[in-house]
Design an enzyme around this catalytic site. Structure first.
Site, PDB file in Angstrom:
ATOM      1  N   ASP A 159       0.910   3.131  15.180  1.00  0.00           N
ATOM      2  CA  ASP A 159       0.387   1.776  14.942  1.00  0.00           C
ATOM      3  C   ASP A 159       0.331   0.962  16.247  1.00  0.00           C
ATOM      4  OD1 ASP A 159      -0.557   1.074  12.445  1.00  0.00           O
ATOM      5  OD2 ASP A 159       1.444   0.765  11.584  1.00  0.00           O
TER       6      ASP A 159
ATOM      7  N   GLN B 258       4.298   0.899   6.510  1.00  0.00           N
ATOM      8  CA  GLN B 258       3.320  -0.099   6.042  1.00  0.00           C
ATOM      9  C   GLN B 258       3.973  -1.489   5.997  1.00  0.00           C
ATOM     10  OE1 GLN B 258      -0.034   0.465   5.381  1.00  0.00           O
ATOM     11  NE2 GLN B 258      -0.096  -1.757   5.264  1.00  0.00           N
TER      12      GLN B 258
ATOM     13  N   LYS C  81      -5.379   5.307   3.886  1.00  0.00           N
ATOM     14  CA  LYS C  81      -4.913   6.055   5.067  1.00  0.00           C
ATOM     15  C   LYS C  81      -4.715   7.526   4.707  1.00  0.00           C
ATOM     16  CE  LYS C  81      -3.022   1.917   7.155  1.00  0.00           C
ATOM     17  NZ  LYS C  81      -1.890   1.015   7.357  1.00  0.00           N
TER      18      LYS C  81
END
Ligand code: NAP
Length: 282
Positions: free
Chosen positions: A119, A96, A52
């Site tokens: 997200d 995460q 990422k």
């Protein structure tokens, strides 16, 4: 032979488009930044976070890295998220997953400002998607829509069957396909006679987490097959939920693993970051 849907190329196209958008924003004195929080040292999570950050670098997004020890308390993580929520120069916050067991993931996700929820996991983002309001969309299903659109595969009026009903893939996928005017069926582990349902699919999307489960018997001639699964086979090669060699000859189009859905997830995360920056810069 089927069209092999090239997720590597499509994700690269998206990243190049975003890079150009970020360049234009910079010309106007605006920047895009993503806060990436990793708790602990789970090897797979470390790889995802590294990828990422690499994508951010390529596009010109500033990535702020918070690598916290496994022993971080839930309170400490919540405090960091509150700080980042309050910073005008942070456009996206990514925590995460999975988090260490002593943390409540739902509570952590809910603490993220929905305006920075790149997200697309916050209940407000999911709710907005379900009633057709604007909001961030979970990256993997959003990437699948881009794969289909950019491969000129029509969705309207098609029978779409999804295997899997997880919060991050199956359910948002169903809502997105409805938005595209497909007729949608969602199947799961209690579905009876699965193959008779999947054989009705013009578009079959498989997100079940079962290595090479879907064989040719599950697929109608000429179907489009999208494989979300990600596994290692007996020779340690990457493979999906679909038995590619068995299924591909029956399809009109199919995604390979690797190089299909996988690269799209990060591309759409980057897309959400740039969209967030555009919203706050308006
Ligand atoms: P998940 O949370 O484990 O959900 C799996 C779903 O499949 C569940 O809804 C389950 O049904 C259903 N299922 C399991 N066995 C089944 C069976 N025999 N028949 C019918 N349905 C069955 O998985 P996920 O997070 O959605 O991920 C699915 C796969 O995609 C995994 O391999 C994961 O690694 C991969 N993935 C890849 C990406 C990417 O970027 N490429 C992103 C996310 C996930 P129940 O609800 O009844 O249990």
């Amino acid at each position: 032979m089927p069209t092999i849907i090239d997720g590597k190329k499509i994700s690269q196209d998206i990243k190049d488009e975003l890079r150009e958008q970020v360049r234009l924003l910079k010309e106007q004195g605006k920047k895009v930044s993503l806060a990436v929080i990793l708790v602990g040292e789970d090897p797979a999570s470390c790889v995802y976070v590294r990828n990422k950050k690499k994508a951010c670098e390529y596009i010109g997004i500033e990535s702020l890295s918070y690598e916290l020890p496994e022993t971080t308390t839930e309170e400490e993580l919540l405090t960091l998220i509150q700080e980042l929520n309050g910073k005008n120069d942070v456009n996206g916050i990514l925590v995460q997953l999975p988090l260490p067991k002593h943390m409540d993931e739902d509570k952590i996700i809910k603490a993220i400002d929905p305006a920075k929820d790149v997200d697309g996991f916050h209940p407000q983002s999911v709710g907005a998607l379900s009633i057709g309001l604007p909001g961030f969309v979970s990256c993997t299903p959003a990437g699948i829509i881009q794969l289909l659109k950019r491969s000129n595969i029509p969705m309207e009026g098609k029978n779409c069957v999804i295997i899997g009903r997880s919060n991050i893939v199956g359910k948002p996928m169903a809502l997105l396909m409805l938005r595209e005017n497909a007729t949608v069926t969602v199947t799961h582990s209690r579905t009876k006679d699965l193959s008779s349902v999947t054989r009705e699919a013009d578009i079959l999307i498989v997100a079940m987490g079962k290595r090479k489960f879907v064989t040719a018997d599950y697929v109608k001639d000429g179907a489009v097959v999208i494989d979300v699964g990600m596994h290692r086979d007996e020779n340690n090669k990457l493979c999906g939920d679909v038995d590619y060699d068995d299924v591909a000859p029956k399809c009109s189009a199919i995604t390979p693993v690797p190089g299909g859905v996988g690269p799209m997830t990060i591309a759409m995360l980057m897309y959400n970051c740039v969209a967030s920056a555009n919203m706050t810069n308006e």
